[in-house]
Design a protein around this motif. Structure first.
Motif, PDB file in Angstrom:
ATOM      1  N   ASP A   1       0.846  -1.198   0.000  1.00  0.00           N
ATOM      2  CA  ASP A   1       0.000   0.000   0.000  1.00  0.00           C
ATOM      3  C   ASP A   1       0.873   1.236   0.000  1.00  0.00           C
ATOM      4  N   PHE A   2       0.215   2.360  -0.282  1.00  0.00           N
ATOM      5  CA  PHE A   2       0.879   3.634  -0.045  1.00  0.00           C
ATOM      6  C   PHE A   2       0.609   4.045   1.399  1.00  0.00           C
ATOM      7  N   GLU A   3       1.681   4.356   2.109  1.00  0.00           N
ATOM      8  CA  GLU A   3       1.555   4.771   3.511  1.00  0.00           C
ATOM      9  C   GLU A   3       1.927   6.238   3.620  1.00  0.00           C
ATOM     10  N   PRO A   4       1.214   7.019   4.422  1.00  0.00           N
ATOM     11  CA  PRO A   4       1.644   8.415   4.609  1.00  0.00           C
ATOM     12  C   PRO A   4       2.878   8.477   5.500  1.00  0.00           C
ATOM     13  N   ARG A   5       3.977   9.037   4.990  1.00  0.00           N
ATOM     14  CA  ARG A   5       5.221   9.142   5.769  1.00  0.00           C
ATOM     15  C   ARG A   5       5.713  10.582   5.714  1.00  0.00           C
ATOM     16  N   LEU A   6       6.151  11.093   6.849  1.00  0.00           N
ATOM     17  CA  LEU A   6       6.707  12.457   6.882  1.00  0.00           C
ATOM     18  C   LEU A   6       8.117  12.405   6.299  1.00  0.00           C
ATOM     19  N   THR A   7       8.313  13.124   5.216  1.00  0.00           N
ATOM     20  CA  THR A   7       9.530  12.973   4.415  1.00  0.00           C
ATOM     21  C   THR A   7      10.338  14.270   4.414  1.00  0.00           C
TER      22      THR A   7
END
Ligand code: CAO
Length: 243
Positions: A201-207
């Motif tokens: 899946d696409f996961e929300p990550r602080l980048t």
């Protein structure tokens, strides 16, 4: 050096001639000296700071009760020490004889501070011996001194490596100029929540975008890529950044 042509701009419209500020008069020639002497390359990478930011937020109220603003920059500076230890060439300066490297066994880190009068680089000494609260406290104190024009020479000497954070303002990447005779500088842009593919899946990550400029006389491209990757891993793990 070839000269930029001198142009009478007033031939083309109204102009006003204002004096350059004191800091710009000092920093301009230094930036130019670095730019023309050190062949610059900038390596870009991203760090997943989702966990780090959660830790930072968890420490925020404790920090506030001690009068400290817990900013991401304090964690980033701690992480830089880990990367400098792992890749000691980044903690060096080229000997003026051009045949040796001066390897530094200390970890004094500068940070670029934007002030009404121009760019200054206060230095936090021995970041390796300080916890993230101490680093955040010093960042706040030195940034305030910088803004009030109260920095003394001793506050701006002895750095091994510099961090230039534009993260509080914005932007996705930039190419900082090495603060010579240091051999590398880390530029930090604004962290954004991004969708990252985890295999399913696409996961929300602080980048967090990292931009490492380096002096190619001392640092090879592969070493720079390894340095930024290592730094990104240390930031993502973040366990060793608090103490
Ligand atoms: N991504 C997202 N948000 C960030 C961030 C990042 N990389 N870095 C900081 N922020 C947030 C902070 O958390 C803070 O938010 P809250 O107030 O909600 O907590 C906000 O942005 C403002 O941060 P700040 O800029 O006040 O604090 P800082 O510790 O990040 O930076 C200092 C301190 C002195 C480095 C900064 O004020 C500054 O002067 N930056 C400019 C440096 C510069 O000019 N570099 C270019 C040099 S080359 O010309």
């Amino acid at each position: 050096l070839p000269q930029v042509p001198e142009i009478d701009h007033s031939k083309f419209g109204d102009v006003e001639r204002v004096p350059l500020g004191r800091i710009k008069k000092i920093s301009g020639p230094r930036l130019q000296a670095s730019w023309v002497n050190a062949p610059h390359v900038t390596q870009h990478d991203d760090a997943d700071i989702t966990k780090m930011d959660a830790v930072r937020k968890a420490l925020k109220s404790d920090a506030e009760s001690m009068g400290i603003k817990m900013t991401p920059l304090a964690f980033i500076m701690k992480a830089c020490v880990h990367a400098l230890r792992e890749f000691p060439d980044f903690n060096s300066s080229l000997d003026p004889d051009g045949e040796h490297l001066i390897m530094k066994k200390y970890f004094h880190l500068g940070f670029a501070a934007d002030t009404p009068n121009g760019l200054v680089v206060p230095v936090i000494r021995d970041v390796d011996e300080k916890n993230v609260f101490d680093v955040a406290r010093e960042l706040g104190e030195l940034a305030e001194k910088a803004r009030n024009g109260k920095l003394q020479q001793k506050h701006m000497q002895g750095a091994c490596f510099t961090v230039s954070s534009l993260g509080g303002i914005g932007g996705t990447a930039f190419t900082p100029i090495v603060n010579a005779p240091e051999v590398a500088i880390l530029g930090v842009s604004k962290a954004e929540m991004k969708p990252v593919w985890n295999g399913q899946d696409f996961e929300p990550r602080l980048t967090l975008p990292l931009s490492l400029s380096y002096d190619h006389r001392v640092i090879d491209g592969a070493a720079a890529a390894r340095f930024t990757r290592y730094l990104a891993d240390v930031l993502a793990d973040c366990r060793n950044l608090v103490m």
